[in-house]
Scaffold this motif. Structure first.
Motif, PDB file in Angstrom:
ATOM      1  N   UNK A 281       0.795  -1.224   0.000  1.00 33.94           N
ATOM      2  CA  UNK A 281       0.000   0.000   0.000  1.00 33.94           C
ATOM      3  C   UNK A 281       0.828   1.275   0.000  1.00 33.94           C
ATOM      4  N   UNK A 282       2.143   1.173   0.188  1.00 31.27           N
ATOM      5  CA  UNK A 282       2.965   2.390   0.151  1.00 31.27           C
ATOM      6  C   UNK A 282       4.379   2.040  -0.285  1.00 31.27           C
ATOM      7  N   UNK A 283       5.030   2.994  -0.871  1.00 28.84           N
ATOM      8  CA  UNK A 283       6.411   2.811  -1.314  1.00 28.84           C
ATOM      9  C   UNK A 283       7.295   3.900  -0.736  1.00 28.84           C
ATOM     10  N   UNK A 284       8.461   4.092  -1.347  1.00 30.59           N
ATOM     11  CA  UNK A 284       9.352   5.169  -0.930  1.00 30.59           C
ATOM     12  C   UNK A 284       8.762   6.500  -1.386  1.00 30.59           C
ATOM     13  N   UNK A 285       8.515   7.382  -0.447  1.00 29.08           N
ATOM     14  CA  UNK A 285       7.996   8.693  -0.819  1.00 29.08           C
ATOM     15  C   UNK A 285       9.029   9.530  -1.544  1.00 29.08           C
ATOM     16  N   UNK A 286       8.542  10.388  -2.416  1.00 29.36           N
ATOM     17  CA  UNK A 286       9.425  11.285  -3.161  1.00 29.36           C
ATOM     18  C   UNK A 286       9.342  12.721  -2.673  1.00 29.36           C
ATOM     19  N   UNK A 287       8.450  12.968  -1.712  1.00 33.62           N
ATOM     20  CA  UNK A 287       8.317  14.301  -1.148  1.00 33.62           C
ATOM     21  C   UNK A 287       8.191  14.196   0.364  1.00 33.62           C
ATOM     22  N   UNK A 288       8.683  15.217   1.057  1.00 34.52           N
ATOM     23  CA  UNK A 288       8.529  15.269   2.510  1.00 34.52           C
ATOM     24  C   UNK A 288       7.050  15.362   2.830  1.00 34.52           C
ATOM     25  N   UNK A 289       6.550  14.405   3.639  1.00 34.18           N
ATOM     26  CA  UNK A 289       5.132  14.398   3.967  1.00 34.18           C
ATOM     27  C   UNK A 289       4.947  13.791   5.347  1.00 34.18           C
ATOM     28  N   UNK A 290       4.320  14.520   6.241  1.00 33.87           N
ATOM     29  CA  UNK A 290       4.065  14.006   7.574  1.00 33.87           C
ATOM     30  C   UNK A 290       5.301  13.849   8.420  1.00 33.87           C
ATOM     31  N   UNK A 291       6.357  14.557   8.077  1.00 35.07           N
ATOM     32  CA  UNK A 291       7.616  14.462   8.827  1.00 35.07           C
ATOM     33  C   UNK A 291       8.348  15.792   8.724  1.00 35.07           C
ATOM     34  N   UNK A 292       9.245  16.026   9.679  1.00 33.30           N
ATOM     35  CA  UNK A 292      10.013  17.268   9.688  1.00 33.30           C
ATOM     36  C   UNK A 292      11.299  17.051  10.477  1.00 33.30           C
ATOM     37  N   UNK A 293      12.405  17.682  10.076  1.00 35.77           N
ATOM     38  CA  UNK A 293      13.646  17.554  10.848  1.00 35.77           C
ATOM     39  C   UNK A 293      13.517  18.237  12.200  1.00 35.77           C
ATOM     40  N   UNK A 294      14.207  17.699  13.190  1.00 30.93           N
ATOM     41  CA  UNK A 294      14.232  18.273  14.536  1.00 30.93           C
ATOM     42  C   UNK A 294      15.666  18.697  14.833  1.00 30.93           C
ATOM     43  N   UNK A 295      15.878  19.991  14.981  1.00 36.54           N
ATOM     44  CA  UNK A 295      17.222  20.482  15.225  1.00 36.54           C
ATOM     45  C   UNK A 295      18.064  20.430  13.963  1.00 36.54           C
TER      46      UNK A 295
END
Length: 542
Positions: A281-295
């Protein structure tokens, strides 16, 4: 007046820039004019860069130059968003996963995650350049009490080993067989990114059954309902790759080269049922989605290991041999003692740094490896060598004679300690997973040995020549010969001085002669000695 021409070019673009421009770039604002027949065809992937063959019409006023790279890059990014550039993500199920992307001029990583509310399973896909010795993804707020999943290459360079580990502090994570993590073998038949290493890139998909309800999830405070669930990632230093018998799930690792944290929106990455989740149902995403860098994403360097190696090389390859040459060629005992003392101090500092480095790795934190045992023995021998040198020198200064301590200090223990230190340094390179440095170190050792032995040969030759020039001359004859001495004639050749004259003294000054010390006085009575008898005249010879 604009003109029409067909331009075709192959360009290479990073996935990160591709993702950013797909999201933010407006094609029409960059390229003006009517565009028809534009195409962008993926022709492959090299490492972490995408290869695109771009064909477009350039409508620019005649005579005006245009930045072709920006034209092609802009068009390629925009047009490729609707193509099969990398079929890593199933658009129909994009909402059931979250993806973190990060990259710079040297690297690019992708981490896509999904959890299933029905059974607590956690699915993870991860990719990174295979030029790094390992790629790890962890769950937790930091290395303290974190679980980590580390991927590195099999010996064949194509398959991947997945090692599930736990960490208690900022040291090498420890393999945990209780942490159920295995590379998934049930990927869809048409999955575009099967597990393995292809085109210089790690591709790995693994599943953690019922992870959300496990004790490990409680340890790392994993919360499927959190909008900011903390994750970690790390990239190992290039070229520090485990080999031979170390190649297993408990393989030794070097300190990471890149590391950082990112947060994941777990509700956005949650599938309600097992049928709605999974790698199909999902593969490697090609865009940042639902995540963010911390620091800040940091680039790290293993300075302590480098310092330990440099100090030991400096001591055994440079300082100690230099002290030997000073004494052998010039006989400067004080300089020799100072140089060797400096070498001992460098070794002690190096051993201290090595102890700190050892505490950071599983293979060395108990000091049971040959490199560590030999190193401790060498340090003890160096201290004994230093003590013998001091005792010998004190005795020599007091008595002026060599002692029995000279032979062990100079002929046996000294060369043996230097040789053992050089051999152990070479062993240390392999122990630190940097055995390739021996390609440089071993020739330098041979050069040093040649210089020291050559200096000994030169010293023997010079001393032999000097001894040959002195053959046939009694030692000290230069000081015993009086002025006017001619070899082969009786001494003295000059007449004795008369009464009241002077003669040259031993110290070089003139000494006044007494009467009985002259030639004339010898014809008269000799001086008397109070021996209880009178001198008699010599008997007449017949």
């Amino acid at each position: 007046m604009p003109y029409r021409r067909v331009v075709q070019k192959t360009i290479r673009l990073s996935i990160r820039k591709y993702s950013q421009l797909c999201k933010h770039l407006n094609l029409e604002s960059v390229i003006s004019g009517e565009l028809t027949g534009n195409t962008a065809t993926p022709i492959g992937q090299t490492g972490w860069r995408l290869e695109l063959e771009v064909k477009t019409f350039d409508l620019t006023p005649r005579g005006k130059a245009r930045n072709s790279r920006s034209l092609f890059s802009s068009f390629a990014y925009a047009s490729a968003s609707s193509s099969e550039l990398i079929s890593r993500q199933n658009p129909a199920n994009a909402s059931s996963s979250s993806t973190f992307l990060w990259g710079d001029a040297e690297t690019n990583i992708t981490v896509s995650v999904q959890t299933v509310a029905e059974n607590g399973d956690l699915f993870v896909r991860m990719s990174a350049p295979a030029t790094y010795s390992y790629f790890g993804v962890g769950i937790g707020n930091g290395m303290n009490n974190a679980v980590m999943f580390i991927a590195y290459s099999e010996e064949n360079g194509q398959d991947i080993i997945l090692s599930a580990r736990t960490s208690k502090s900022h040291v090498e994570p420890v393999y945990s067989a209780a942490l159920d993590a295995a590379i998934s073998s049930d990927l869809p038949p048409n999955d575009p990114t099967p597990n393995g290493i292809r085109n210089g890139t790690y591709f790995l998909s693994f599943r953690l059954p019922a992870f959300a309800s496990s004790s490990f999830a409680q340890t790392v405070a994993f919360d499927p309902s959190s909008n900011t669930q903390s994750f970690l990632f790390a990239l190992g230093s290039p070229n520090h790759i485990p080999y031979g018998r170390f190649l297993n799930k408990n393989a030794p690792l070097r300190q990471h080269n890149y590391y950082g944290r990112f947060s994941v929106d777990m509700p956005a990455a949650t599938a309600k049922t097992a049928a709605q989740g999974g790698f199909a149902t999902f593969g490697f995403g090609t865009q940042m989605k639902g995540a963010a860098p911390v620091g800040e994403i940091k680039k790290d360097k293993d300075r302590a290991s480098a310092a330990h190696g440099i100090l030991m090389i400096l001591a055994f390859l440079v300082v100690f041999p230099s002290g030997v040459l000073v004494n052998k060629l010039f006989g400067k005992v004080k300089i020799h003692a100072g140089v060797q003392t400096l070498g001992l101090v460098i070794v002690i500092v190096g051993v201290g740094v090595g102890g700190y480095v050892s505490s950071c790795y599983n293979r060395s934190n108990k000091a049971r490896s040959p490199h560590q045992i030999i190193g401790i023995i060498i340090l003890i021998a160096l201290l004994a060598q230093f003590a013998l040198g001091i005792l010998h020198h004190r005795s020599y200064m007091k008595n002026g004679m060599p002692t029995k301590l000279l032979a062990p200090h100079k002929k046996y223990l000294g060369p043996l300690v230097i040789l053992a230190g050089l051999v152990n340094t070479s062993i240390g390179f392999r122990f630190a997973l940097t055995g390739y440095w021996n390609i440089i170190f071993v020739p330098l050792v041979l050069l040093m040995v040649f210089i020291v032995l050559g200096a000994g040969v030169v010293k023997r030759f010079v001393c032999g020549r000097r001894q040959k020039n002195r053959e046939g001359k009694p030692m000290g004859t230069e000081q015993l010969q009086p002025p006017g001495f001619v070899p082969g004639q009786l001494w003295p050749q000059q007449p004795l001085p008369t009464a009241g004259g002077t003669a040259r003294g031993v110290g070089g000054g003139d000494v006044e002669l007494q009467r009985w010390e002259t030639t004339e006085s010898r014809r008269g009575d000799p001086p008397g000695y109070d021996l209880g008898m009178q001198p008699t005249a010599p008997r007449q010879m017949v």
